[in-house]
Scaffold this active site. Structure first.
Site, PDB file in Angstrom:
ATOM      1  N   SER A  95       0.792  -1.123  -0.171  1.00  0.00           N
ATOM      2  CA  SER A  95       0.035   0.289   0.167  1.00  0.00           C
ATOM      3  C   SER A  95       0.698   1.000   0.058  1.00  0.00           C
ATOM      4  O   SER A  95       1.928   1.279  -0.023  1.00  0.00           O
ATOM      5  CB  SER A  95      -1.254  -0.169   1.300  1.00  0.00           C
ATOM      6  OG  SER A  95       0.091   0.329   2.229  1.00  0.00           O
ATOM      7  N   ASP A  96       0.732   2.765   0.192  1.00  0.00           N
ATOM      8  CA  ASP A  96       1.634   3.862   0.405  1.00  0.00           C
ATOM      9  C   ASP A  96       0.744   3.686   1.189  1.00  0.00           C
ATOM     10  O   ASP A  96       0.002   3.073   2.708  1.00  0.00           O
ATOM     11  CB  ASP A  96       0.576   4.901  -1.031  1.00  0.00           C
ATOM     12  CG  ASP A  96       1.868   5.781  -0.867  1.00  0.00           C
ATOM     13  OD1 ASP A  96       2.621   5.238   0.357  1.00  0.00           O
ATOM     14  OD2 ASP A  96       1.560   6.348  -1.686  1.00  0.00           O
ATOM     15  N   TRP A  97       1.785   5.363   1.623  1.00  0.00           N
ATOM     16  CA  TRP A  97       1.916   5.398   3.241  1.00  0.00           C
ATOM     17  C   TRP A  97       0.025   5.458   4.174  1.00  0.00           C
ATOM     18  O   TRP A  97      -0.544   6.417   3.915  1.00  0.00           O
ATOM     19  CB  TRP A  97       2.620   6.532   4.171  1.00  0.00           C
ATOM     20  CG  TRP A  97       2.707   6.329   5.230  1.00  0.00           C
ATOM     21  CD1 TRP A  97       1.361   7.431   5.799  1.00  0.00           C
ATOM     22  CD2 TRP A  97       3.365   6.758   5.349  1.00  0.00           C
ATOM     23  NE1 TRP A  97       2.374   7.189   6.852  1.00  0.00           N
ATOM     24  CE2 TRP A  97       3.489   7.498   7.176  1.00  0.00           C
ATOM     25  CE3 TRP A  97       5.481   5.920   5.469  1.00  0.00           C
ATOM     26  CZ2 TRP A  97       4.572   7.789   8.553  1.00  0.00           C
ATOM     27  CZ3 TRP A  97       5.932   6.164   6.899  1.00  0.00           C
ATOM     28  CH2 TRP A  97       5.898   6.630   7.420  1.00  0.00           C
TER      29      TRP A  97
END
Ligand code: BGC
Length: 749
Positions: A285-287
């Site tokens: 995932s992104d942050w």
């Protein structure tokens, strides 16, 4: 923080056994991963899916979990932002000693344009149109990164962007899918090399999947609304290229796409990425992007967010805490099939195996290698060359450049002339300003003190104007003035969208004052994106775009200004006149009213206060020599839809010095089942010619270049008339046409 325990005997035995068995072939690695997986508990498997950031360095709004406790409990598969041979060794020791199966951690970091030796920002190296150079830069970045104990870079970022308001344009390849796809391949090869197990390669992560660069209004993290056709024609090709080049991981984007955030978008993560493209690695995932679905509003709680993301195909959770607490229950209740969990864990363990970590978890954490590797002279030389080759010369009147510095006094003004931090640009890895050589420092090496005068004049991002007087004085006392203005490092990159792209702070005022001194002016722009300089352009004699050029920016700019290097960069983005023209890009559609029908016609597609044309077109850039194009030839006037066509042009260096040009081929498909762009880049070649030398340059157009997503959403070639345009930018006038015959004839051949 760390228990100073020694490696357990059991673990040592495991390492030795592994080293002896040297499970290096992919088949042996797969068997090893299968065997490991079979021994893991549900909780241990879920542990592999979680990623957290070091608390010392955060690249997003962080949670405050007790990482030591979590690593000890086997709840973490990967850490990001843990850096350095010593630090990574400490954490690795903790992980392998405390987990039942001694599974090592994967260390990730954003190495976007260099680790310690900072290369020009990715948009800049895209401007080099030099794939070998780009691959080499990433090879060096990987060598330094791996020597600092880090296994995995969150790069390449391949988001197409046609909106310079979006600060992350600086991290990417620009506006064009064809150029971006070529760059994606080069960067993936550069990072991963031929063998991920080598100690100078790192795992790559293509991001942000997908269409993140289409953020509405150029506002970072904002929503996107692109049709499936545009997605496939424009935004996906560089991702596909990275997957075909063997990229090990993919990062899901923050944005929502057609109502579903990318992190839980099964169309993207499952259908396109895995089923259509056959991707075998894992998706991170992104942050906190799983958690952010609560804000997007497509889930009611974190449990639902985690479930949706995991079911859609997102394997590793960066900083959302979504998988850690609830996934086990979902597997137990059967909502998530055990096979889905095993697939995700297998992909993560396989990455660890390919990196050689299952054989030796500490192989990258070697302090002596780290010391010997960072900032090697040859790395700095490569960074200097990359910065030279990324510079784009937009204007050069009265032959002011190259500067004949023999006996003139040079004035240097502007906030970016001596800004060692800012010239590194956004996401500069572990670059240090102490290592950066600025334009001022480089010019000091070249000119005696009495012939070099300097005053910064102002800052790029505050309103103080007191220093402008001194800058004006410098201009008055000099024969020529170099004005270095633009953006600071923190004015571009993530979360730096701008509604105005004018020179910020008092920089325009500075320029006007310097202009009033009446001396020739060379404008050097250090920036992460095109800035609006239409009003500035008439005030200056030359414009050199140096972007954010990295550690060796000063010497490189000096090389170009003095002619030690003849500029060869070409714009990877269309340069607008004004923010009002955005989005502006070369592959635009024609519309139903492309031009006036008569002199008095006003009902056509235009502005009443600006031309439609950009200030500088895509692909544009000047040299200290000039090139002529003629003799455009096609191998046939008509081809079958499955055939190839070759296109040849003669390029001549018509000037008095050697130079390089980027020969560009654009295509237009005149009539399609859906409307087609007026021009699309479909080939390019960077060539070097001696003064007076001529060369035939050939391109091959295959069905891959002619095809597009047709009305019925199949990908293929349609019959009809095509035009090719070959030249030095997207407005190249030299053209020829050919026909693609109907498929029936192809079938009856
Ligand atoms: C960025 C990613 C980056 C991640 C980890 C996020 O905010 O969007 O590009 O890889 O942080 O630092």
């Amino acid at each position: 923080m760390f228990a100073a325990s020694r490696l357990t005997t059991a673990f040592l035995a495991l390492v030795l056994a592994a080293a002896a068995s040297a499970a290096t072939s992919p088949t042996a690695q797969d068997a090893r991963v299968r065997e490991l997986l079979a021994r893991m508990s549900l909780e241990e498997k879920i542990g592999q899916l979680n990623q957290y950031s070091s608390r010392e360095l955060k690249t997003g709004p962080g949670s405050d979990e007790d990482l030591v406790a979590m690593v000890t409990r086997g709840q973490i598969g990967s850490l990001l932002n843990v850096i350095g041979a010593e630090e990574t060794r400490k954490w690795q020791k903790l992980a392998v000693e405390s987990s039942r199966h001694h599974i090592p951690l994967l260390f990730g970091l954003d190495v976007i344009h260099g680790y310690r030796t900072v290369f020009p920002i990715p948009l800049a190296t895209a401007a080099s149109w030099d794939l070998a150079l780009i691959e080499r830069a990433e090879r060096i970045a990987a060598t330094e990164t791996a020597a600092a104990g880090v296994h995995w870079t969150f790069a390449p970022m391949v988001d197409i962007s046609r909106d310079p308001r979006w600060g992350r344009m600086s991290e990417g390849p620009g506006e064009d899918p064809y150029l971006a796809a070529a760059i994606a391949r080069a960067r993936v090869h550069g990072f991963q090399g031929d063998d991920l197990a080598a100690v100078d390669t790192v795992l790559a992560c293509v991001k942000h999947f997908a269409a993140y660069g289409a953020a509405q209004a150029g506002r970072d993290y904002f929503t996107t609304d692109v049709t499936e056709r545009v997605l496939r024609d424009v935004y996906l090709p560089p991702f596909r290229a990275a997957v075909d080049a063997g990229v090990g991981t993919v990062m899901a984007a923050f944005n929502d796409l057609d109502g579903t955030p990318a992190s839980a978008n099964a169309f993207l993560l499952d259908r396109v990425l895995r089923r259509e493209w056959g991707f075998r690695g894992f998706v991170v995932s992104d942050w906190a992007s799983i958690r952010e679905m609560l804000e997007h509003g497509n889930v009611a709680n974190l449990h639902e967010a985690g479930l949706k993301a995991f079911a859609a195909g997102l394997d590793m959770d960066m900083e959302s805490n979504a998988y850690r607490d609830t996934l086990a229950a979902d597997v137990k209740s059967g909502v998530i099939a055990p096979a889905r969990l095993d697939a995700a864990v297998t992909a993560i363990l396989t990455a660890k195996a390919r990196l050689g970590l299952l054989d030796d978890p500490f192989r990258y954490s070697d302090e002596s290698r780290e010391k010997a590797t960072l900032l090697k002279p040859e790395f700095l030389a490569a960074a200097r060359e990359a910065a030279c080759r990324s510079c784009v010369l937009l204007k050069n009147e009265h032959g002011i450049l190259p500067l004949a510095t023999g006996n003139i006094t040079v004035g240097l003004v502007g906030p970016l002339a001596d800004a060692p931090y800012d010239q590194m640009g956004a996401w500069h890895g572990r670059g240090r300003k102490e290592d950066s050589i600025t334009l001022l420092r480089a010019l000091e090496q070249l000119l005696p003190p009495e012939r070099l005068k300097f005053a910064a004049g102002c800052a790029a991002n505050d309103l103080e104007t007191a220093g402008i007087v001194a800058a004006r004085r410098v201009a008055e006392e000099s024969d020529v003035v170099i004005v270095a203005v633009g953006e600071g490092a923190d004015q571009s990159g993530e979360a730096t969208s701008r509604a105005s792209l004018d020179l910020s702070g008092p920089q325009l005022e500075l320029l006007r004052e310097v202009h009033a001194a009446g001396k020739p002016i060379v404008l050097v722009l250090l920036t992460g994106r095109p800035l609006m300089i239409e009003a500035v352009e008439p005030l200056v004699d030359a414009i050199l775009v140096a972007w954010h050029p990295g550690t060796m920016g000063g010497p490189a700019i000096t090389d170009v200004l003095t002619g030690a290097y003849n500029p060869s960069g070409r714009l990877p983005v269309t340069w607008p006149r004004s923010v009002g023209q955005i989005p502006i890009f070369h592959a635009q559609k024609n519309s139903g009213r492309p031009q006036p029908k008569s002199a008095s016609d006003r009902y056509y597609s235009h502005y009443i206060d600006s031309p439609n044309t950009p200030l500088y077109p895509f692909g544009f850039g000047l040299s200290y020599t000039h090139f002529e194009y003629d003799q455009l030839r096609l191998s046939a006037p008509r081809i079958q839809p499955d055939a190839a066509l070759s296109v040849t042009v003669r390029v001549r260096n018509a000037g008095a010095r050697a130079g390089e040009d980027v020969v560009q081929l654009y295509l237009r498909d005149h009539v399609g089942s859906v409307t087609r762009p007026v021009r699309e880049l479909k080939g390019f070649r960077k060539i070097s010619l001696a003064a007076g030398e001529a060369q035939d340059v050939s391109f091959t157009l295959t069905p891959a270049e002619l095809a597009f997503w047709r009305a019925d959403m199949t990908f293929g070639v349609e019959p009809g008339t095509f035009s090719v345009f070959v030249g030095a930018n997207a407005m190249a006038p030299l053209t020829a046409s050919f026909e693609v015959e109907p498929a029936v004839r192809a079938a009856s051949r």
